[in-house]
Write an enzyme that holds these catalytic residues in place. Structure first.
Site, short mmCIF file in Angstrom:
data_model
loop_
_atom_site.label_atom_id
_atom_site.label_comp_id
_atom_site.label_asym_id
_atom_site.label_seq_id
_atom_site.Cartn_x
_atom_site.Cartn_y
_atom_site.Cartn_z
N LEU A 20 -5.64 7.15 -2.54
CA LEU A 20 -6.36 6.12 -1.86
C LEU A 20 -7.96 6.28 -1.78
CD1 LEU A 20 -5.34 4.98 1.73
CD2 LEU A 20 -7.91 5.71 1.19
N MET A 41 0.92 -1.17 0.00
CA MET A 41 -0.03 -0.08 -0.20
C MET A 41 0.95 1.19 -0.19
SD MET A 41 -3.02 1.13 2.78
CE MET A 41 -3.96 -0.03 2.52
N GLU A 96 0.09 2.19 11.41
CA GLU A 96 -0.90 1.49 12.05
C GLU A 96 0.03 0.64 13.34
OE1 GLU A 96 -1.09 1.32 8.95
OE2 GLU A 96 -3.15 1.15 8.25
N HIS A 136 -5.30 -5.83 10.60
CA HIS A 136 -6.29 -4.67 10.51
C HIS A 136 -7.57 -5.48 10.01
CE1 HIS A 136 -7.92 -1.24 8.54
NE2 HIS A 136 -6.93 -0.52 8.54
N ARG A 166 0.97 1.22 -3.90
CA ARG A 166 -0.18 1.56 -4.48
C ARG A 166 -0.73 3.10 -4.32
NH1 ARG A 166 -3.86 2.55 -7.25
NH2 ARG A 166 -5.78 1.37 -7.49
N TYR A 167 -0.40 3.52 -3.34
CA TYR A 167 -0.73 4.98 -3.26
C TYR A 167 0.13 6.13 -2.96
CZ TYR A 167 -4.88 1.78 -2.33
OH TYR A 167 -5.75 1.00 -2.24
N ASP A 200 7.17 -1.49 10.16
CA ASP A 200 6.68 -0.17 11.00
C ASP A 200 5.75 0.55 10.01
OD1 ASP A 200 6.57 -0.76 13.58
OD2 ASP A 200 8.74 -0.25 13.87
N LEU A 253 -10.52 -0.48 -3.04
CA LEU A 253 -10.35 -0.33 -1.66
C LEU A 253 -11.52 0.46 -0.85
CD1 LEU A 253 -8.03 -0.86 0.55
CD2 LEU A 253 -7.61 1.70 0.19
N GLU A 307 -1.30 3.91 15.81
CA GLU A 307 -2.57 3.24 16.47
C GLU A 307 -2.20 2.40 17.39
OE1 GLU A 307 -6.26 0.71 14.98
OE2 GLU A 307 -4.88 1.39 13.34
#
Length: 418
Positions: A79, A63, A345, A265, A152-153, A342, A85, A349
């Site tokens: 995104l 990602m 998330e 996730h 991807r983003y 890392d 997604l 988070e």
């Protein structure tokens, strides 16, 4: 894995809406982050190409994440433009940019809190390059193995990677082999599937449009895919060793009672109900790690990043931690079981949201995989076996998630359905 709560869609979006809860952060937590893996110096990489028949391009797909706070808006814009997604229907071209602009200031603050950007590019490039060094020695017949990263983003984007392949002498009538190696160990149609769809799109744009079943254009890149590896021994061993290292920080008499909370996730239940294999594959990883640990500790699998009013896969990590702490069971190790390095998330988070709210010295997190040499050797073993078998993909890729478009890379049309 699929949806990150800081990218939450505001309430103006209908049934696909998401949101996040505010967090009060302390200087203590910020200091803890400054000591985290984000500040770890990445060892230098030197390519050791020993090959005779190569080259082989090894493309790590993920990602991605913004490396600086200035890249956040572009990252969010891409995104929210991805219907694989976050499906927003026919209003996606209008809602996506609006949501990205509104979310940017908050997400920039979160990335600032973890050091100014995501470390995922740093670790992905390091992992891929180190794996290629090992592959050159393990598989000289396919060397030199050239490392590439396609996010991807965020930069480096799939388009950028593909153009670099062409500049480096792959394709454009010259042929060459490339392996798309997903860095989501557990497959989901909305993550690995989205990355492969993007790769398929740029292959068609840059090497010529083709219909399924048509012969490959002469001299085009020959692709194959490593699409999942949830129970590979190298992945399992790396997780197990990191857990064992963290267990040693507890008093010996308490060690066997520490609860292991594997956190991945979450997915919306409508994604799960369409047949997405991700939950089963995450559970398979957890079970394999616990087998390696000989089930030495009590454990649970929980799910992070649920946002908005829709039903999501649970139980949620933050709620689970707080419930155990309230019961007096405050010796817990969080294990980010679906992440290979890392990123926001883990660093934000888990380290800031979950651990700070728990406010207990017994709540800790196992080290992320990052530059773990056991993990990197595992990556090399996976790639070596894939190259040796000369298969286009796993047998599991012949099954697609329901209601997901079928697309395929050249040479794999009869088997790939993502």
């Amino acid at each position: 894995m699929t949806f990150r709560s800081p990218f939450a869609i505001p309430r103006l979006v209908t049934s696909a809406t998401f949101g996040t809860r505010p967090l009060a952060r302390s200087c203590v937590a910020h200091s803890r982050i400054q000591r985290s893996n984000l500040a770890t110096v990445v060892p230098p990489v030197t390519q050791d190409a020993t090959g005779s028949k190569g080259p082989t391009a090894m493309v790590f797909m993920n990602m991605g994440g913004p490396s600086t706070t200035g890249e956040v808006e572009d990252f969010l814009s891409r995104l929210f433009a991805d219907g694989d997604l976050i499906p927003l229907g026919r209003f996606q071209p209008y809602l996506g940019p609006l949501i990205a602009r509104r979310r940017t200031p908050k997400i920039q603050k979160q990335y600032a809190d973890i050091g100014g950007g995501s470390p995922i590019r740093k670790w992905s490039e390091y992992q891929c390059a180190e794996m290629c060094k090992l592959l050159d020695k393990m598989s000289p017949e396919t060397a030199p193995h050239k490392p590439y990263v396609a996010f991807r983003y965020a930069a480096p984007l799939t388009e950028t990677m593909y153009n670099q392949l062409l500049e480096d002498g792959f394709g454009n009538g010259k042929g060459g082999r490339a392996v798309a190696f997903t860095q989501y160990p557990q497959y989901s149609c909305s993550t690995t599937g989205s990355s492969l769809n993007e790769l398929w799109k740029w292959r068609n744009r840059l090497e010529g449009k083709r219909a399924n079943g048509e012969e490959d254009p002469t001299g085009s890149i020959q692709w194959s895919v490593i699409d999942r590896w949830p129970t590979h021994p190298g992945l399992v061993e790396a997780f197990a060793q990191n857990i064992e290292a963290q267990l040693k920080t507890y008093p010996e008499e308490k060690r066997s009672q520490v609860i292991l909370l594997f956190s991945a996730h979450s997915l919306p239940m409508d994604v799960v109900n369409r047949g997405d294999p991700y939950p089963a594959e995450v559970a398979a990883t957890v079970h394999a790690v616990m087998q390696r640990l000989k089930f030495s500790n009590p454990y649970r699998l929980c799910w992070q990043s649920q946002v908005g009013p829709k039903a999501w896969l649970g139980a949620q990590t933050q709620d689970t931690v707080m419930e155990y702490v309230k019961r007096g069971q405050s010796d817990l190790i969080l294990v980010p079981i679906a992440f290979t390095s890392d990123h926001i998330e883990t660093l934000y988070e888990l380290d800031l949201e979950v651990m700070e709210e728990a406010n207990s010295p017994g709540v800790k997190r196992a080290e992320s995989l990052n530059g773990n040499p056991v993990f990197i050797q595992g990556l090399a073993d996976i790639a070596h076996e894939h190259l040796r078998k000369e298969e286009p993909c796993s047998a599991q890729m012949t099954l697609r998630c329901q209601r997901v478009p079928q697309r395929s890379l050249p040479g794999t049309e009869k088997v790939l359905r993502w």
